[in-house]
Design a protein around this motif. Structure first.
Motif, PDB file in Angstrom:
ATOM      1  N   VAL A  91       0.866  -1.184   0.000  1.00 28.20           N
ATOM      2  CA  VAL A  91       0.000   0.000   0.000  1.00 28.20           C
ATOM      3  C   VAL A  91       0.898   1.228   0.000  1.00 28.20           C
ATOM      4  CG1 VAL A  91      -1.827   1.235   1.207  1.00 28.20           C
ATOM      5  CG2 VAL A  91      -1.735  -1.272   1.314  1.00 28.20           C
ATOM      6  N   VAL A  92       0.574   2.196  -0.829  1.00 30.39           N
ATOM      7  CA  VAL A  92       1.373   3.417  -0.910  1.00 30.39           C
ATOM      8  C   VAL A  92       0.508   4.602  -0.536  1.00 30.39           C
ATOM      9  CG1 VAL A  92       2.764   4.932  -2.369  1.00 30.39           C
ATOM     10  CG2 VAL A  92       2.858   2.447  -2.696  1.00 30.39           C
ATOM     11  N   VAL A  93       1.024   5.419   0.380  1.00 33.30           N
ATOM     12  CA  VAL A  93       0.373   6.657   0.814  1.00 33.30           C
ATOM     13  C   VAL A  93       1.222   7.813   0.308  1.00 33.30           C
ATOM     14  CG1 VAL A  93      -0.257   8.061   2.812  1.00 33.30           C
ATOM     15  CG2 VAL A  93      -0.607   5.576   2.874  1.00 33.30           C
ATOM     16  N   LEU A  94       0.714   8.556  -0.672  1.00 36.29           N
ATOM     17  CA  LEU A  94       1.434   9.733  -1.185  1.00 36.29           C
ATOM     18  C   LEU A  94       0.907  10.954  -0.448  1.00 36.29           C
ATOM     19  CD1 LEU A  94       3.413  11.096  -3.068  1.00 36.29           C
ATOM     20  CD2 LEU A  94       1.650  11.097  -4.855  1.00 36.29           C
ATOM     21  N   LYS A  95       1.737  11.465   0.468  1.00 35.21           N
ATOM     22  CA  LYS A  95       1.298  12.539   1.347  1.00 35.21           C
ATOM     23  C   LYS A  95       1.235  13.874   0.607  1.00 35.21           C
ATOM     24  CE  LYS A  95       4.580  11.453   4.308  1.00 35.21           C
ATOM     25  NZ  LYS A  95       5.442  11.203   5.483  1.00 35.21           N
ATOM     26  N   GLY A  96       0.549  14.821   1.225  1.00 35.45           N
ATOM     27  CA  GLY A  96       0.418  16.156   0.657  1.00 35.45           C
ATOM     28  C   GLY A  96      -1.012  16.627   0.768  1.00 35.45           C
ATOM     29  N   ALA A  97      -1.292  17.788   0.215  1.00 31.53           N
ATOM     30  CA  ALA A  97      -2.673  18.271   0.192  1.00 31.53           C
ATOM     31  C   ALA A  97      -3.503  17.311  -0.640  1.00 31.53           C
ATOM     32  CB  ALA A  97      -2.721  19.677  -0.399  1.00 31.53           C
ATOM     33  N   GLY A  98      -4.480  16.664  -0.008  1.00 27.62           N
ATOM     34  CA  GLY A  98      -5.218  15.612  -0.699  1.00 27.62           C
ATOM     35  C   GLY A  98      -4.365  14.360  -0.788  1.00 27.62           C
ATOM     36  N   THR A  99      -4.013  13.781   0.371  1.00 23.15           N
ATOM     37  CA  THR A  99      -3.191  12.569   0.402  1.00 23.15           C
ATOM     38  C   THR A  99      -3.881  11.442  -0.362  1.00 23.15           C
ATOM     39  OG1 THR A  99      -2.067  13.127   2.455  1.00 23.15           O
ATOM     40  CG2 THR A  99      -2.270  10.790   1.946  1.00 23.15           C
ATOM     41  N   LEU A 100      -3.090  10.693  -1.133  1.00 19.34           N
ATOM     42  CA  LEU A 100      -3.615   9.596  -1.950  1.00 19.34           C
ATOM     43  C   LEU A 100      -3.174   8.264  -1.369  1.00 19.34           C
ATOM     44  CD1 LEU A 100      -2.832  10.925  -5.563  1.00 19.34           C
ATOM     45  CD2 LEU A 100      -4.816  11.412  -4.123  1.00 19.34           C
ATOM     46  N   ILE A 101      -4.043   7.265  -1.480  1.00 19.86           N
ATOM     47  CA  ILE A 101      -3.722   5.908  -1.028  1.00 19.86           C
ATOM     48  C   ILE A 101      -4.007   4.938  -2.163  1.00 19.86           C
ATOM     49  CG2 ILE A 101      -4.193   4.082   0.640  1.00 19.86           C
ATOM     50  CD1 ILE A 101      -5.360   7.485   1.567  1.00 19.86           C
ATOM     51  N   ALA A 102      -2.993   4.170  -2.549  1.00 21.85           N
ATOM     52  CA  ALA A 102      -3.153   3.148  -3.586  1.00 21.85           C
ATOM     53  C   ALA A 102      -2.770   1.803  -3.012  1.00 21.85           C
ATOM     54  CB  ALA A 102      -2.286   3.471  -4.805  1.00 21.85           C
ATOM     55  N   GLY A 103      -3.655   0.830  -3.170  1.00 15.55           N
ATOM     56  CA  GLY A 103      -3.388  -0.514  -2.681  1.00 15.55           C
ATOM     57  C   GLY A 103      -3.395  -1.513  -3.816  1.00 15.55           C
ATOM     58  N   PRO A 104      -3.152  -2.773  -3.510  1.00 17.52           N
ATOM     59  CA  PRO A 104      -3.187  -3.810  -4.540  1.00 17.52           C
ATOM     60  C   PRO A 104      -4.614  -4.056  -5.014  1.00 17.52           C
ATOM     61  CG  PRO A 104      -2.954  -4.792  -2.374  1.00 17.52           C
ATOM     62  CD  PRO A 104      -2.871  -3.307  -2.174  1.00 17.52           C
TER      63      PRO A 104
END
Length: 506
Positions: free
Chosen positions: A408-421
């Motif tokens: 799982v990847v959490v790309l932080k910042g304004a409007g954090t994004l989470i991408a999983g398998p």
């Protein structure tokens, strides 16, 4: 056709779409369900003016900037509604209005029939109460230039608040990037489907308060498009976390091990560990450098601190841990690198942040049982690109990271994004505030996610709920302020998020 009153929705939908998908939804409403384009435009403009009156009830002098697309047509409707309400309206045109669509031309004719006088844009009047941005819609595919750029810069320099129609002009609806220049609105009303770019990158800064109106289209049209992303917030994520049973004890609430804290960076592991405790972890251990291990828990005795001078010692520290968080203050010297390599072999789920990510960028590894939490700079190092490339399309970046590194990847910042398998769309957190721009916030997030994973949540759910809890606690702690917030303030607010609903006994 029966009268449909637009009803702006304060509770935003969770489904997010690309611009082309929303245009497809619009066509479906027109072609399959027989709603004329002019009627949809009337509903959009009416909803926008209702929001204008709600937010700025005393506004009487309205400037409407209307481009030559359907966004400008919405602007004509707003102008006509403002005239009907007795407002003084200046409608300023940009682009070739001789080429308006039939719906926009009808809206322009109605504006003129009500006594409105469109005029070419030359400059922005200074004596206005509200500016309505109807310049450029979601179809923008290149950088704004020429008169449009001049008009946007003038809008941003004006003192009057701005209401953007569907999307602030110049903002990429799919990525949230600014295409040259973009309107900075006080409020944005989005129609039919929420565009994913409103909620990440520069979207939150440009949109202001976001309102949604579905324009009364049949719910069946949404079955024709698969959502491109999904909005998440604490209100929804909280419902997915099981209530703690009355007979819970520390042994059933998860044991988190935080690894890091090279000399000079003890605060990072302390913040991560305390955040894990405040999120409900039953036990939190810290594996840190011997130089300061004896000092770490003097001010937080609930943390169990172990000095680790050799990577071989880490196995003992992790023997009882359910999840390992590694990276806060870890450093990239031999000590930090040795601990990182050892953590990869512990056989425990990992939450990786900070220098753990920088070490991973040097020696890429893929695995399924971890959560990576990069900020844009770390994401750029992991992808071997520039930070600006990450920020130009955060959705593409987080998906590329997940494909390359797994888990799982959490790309932080304004409007954090989470991408999983798997096939679930990328999640976008809509909680949070600019006061979070201070040191230590990422360390706190690492501890929060690790604590939720240690309490039995799957890694993707722990990441999503953790991101939203982190942001919601920051909203509580900031209390409307846009600066001055400390990571410790956020950590202290965390327990308030987990207050269960009161149960009445008969």
């Amino acid at each position: 056709m029966p009268e449909i009153k637009p009803t702006p929705c304060a509770r935003l939908p969770y489904a997010l779409y690309r611009a082309e998908q929303v245009r497809a939804l619009d066509r479906c409403a027109i072609e399959r369900h027989g709603i004329p384009a002019a009627e949809l435009m009337r509903r959009a403009g009416t909803a926008a003016f209702a929001l204008l009156r709600e937010r700025w009830p005393h506004a009487r002098r309205i400037a409407v900037l209307a481009g030559s697309g359907n966004n400008g047509g919405d602007g004509y409707v707003v102008g006509a509604a403002a005239l009907a309400a007795g407002c003084d309206v200046r409608l300023l045109q940009l682009g070739d209005h001789a080429q308006l669509s039939d719906a926009s031309a009808a809206a322009a004719a109605d504006f003129s029939a009500r006594g409105g006088v469109p005029e070419p844009y030359r400059s922005l009047p200074v004596d206005v109460d509200v500016i309505v941005d109807g310049l450029l819609g979601t179809g923008l595919a290149r950088e704004v230039a020429g008169r449009y750029a001049e008009a946007i810069d003038a809008v941003n320099a004006a003192r009057a608040p701005v209401l953007a129609l569907d999307i602030p002009s110049g903002l990429d609806a799919d990525t949230g990037a600014i295409l040259g220049t973009a309107v900075r609105a006080a409020a944005t009303i989005s129609f039919i489907g929420l565009k994913r770019g409103l909620f990440t990158a520069r979207g939150p800064a440009c949109c202001g308060a976001i309102r949604f109106d579905g324009l009364g289209v049949p719910p069946a049209i949404y079955a024709t498009e698969v959502l491109s992303a999904r909005r998440i917030d604490w209100q929804k994520e909280r419902e997915l976390i099981p209530r703690r049973p009355r007979d819970a004890h520390k042994g059933t609430a998860g044991h988190v091990l935080v690894v890091g804290g090279a000399p000079g960076t003890t605060g990072a592991v302390r913040l991560a560990g305390e955040a894990a405790l405040r999120t409900g972890a039953g036990l939190v251990s810290i594996a840190t450098h011997p130089a300061h291990a004896g000092l770490l828990n003097l001010t937080r005795p609930e943390l169990m601190v172990q000095a680790v001078s050799d990577p071989d010692d880490l196995a003992n520290a992790a023997a009882r841990a359910d999840v390992v968080a590694i990276g806060p203050g870890l450093g990239q010297d031999d000590w930090g690198r040795g601990l990182f390599d050892a953590a990869l072999g512990l056989g425990r789920p990992l939450v990786v942040d900070a220098d753990g990510l920088n070490l991973l960028a040097r020696q890429p590894v893929r695995r399924d049982d971890w959560v990576l939490t990069p900020h844009p700079g770390e994401a750029a190092r992991l992808l071997g690109c520039a930070v600006r490339d990450v920020e130009q399309d955060r959705f593409a970046a987080v998906e590329a990271l997940q494909r390359r590194f797994g888990g799982v990847v959490v790309l932080k910042g304004a409007g954090t994004l989470i991408a999983g398998p798997g096939q679930r769309p990328v999640a976008v957190c809509s909680d949070g505030n600019p006061a979070m721009a201070s040191g230590g916030m990422g360390d706190a997030l690492t501890g929060i996610i690790a604590a939720l994973a240690g309490q039995g949540l799957g890694l993707e759910q722990a990441a999503s709920a953790g991101v939203c809890a982190h942001a919601a606690a920051a909203d509580l702690a900031a209390a409307g302020a846009d600066r001055g917030l400390l990571a410790g303030d956020v950590i202290a607010a965390l327990p308030r998020l987990f207050v269960p609903k009161r149960i009445e006994f008969e």
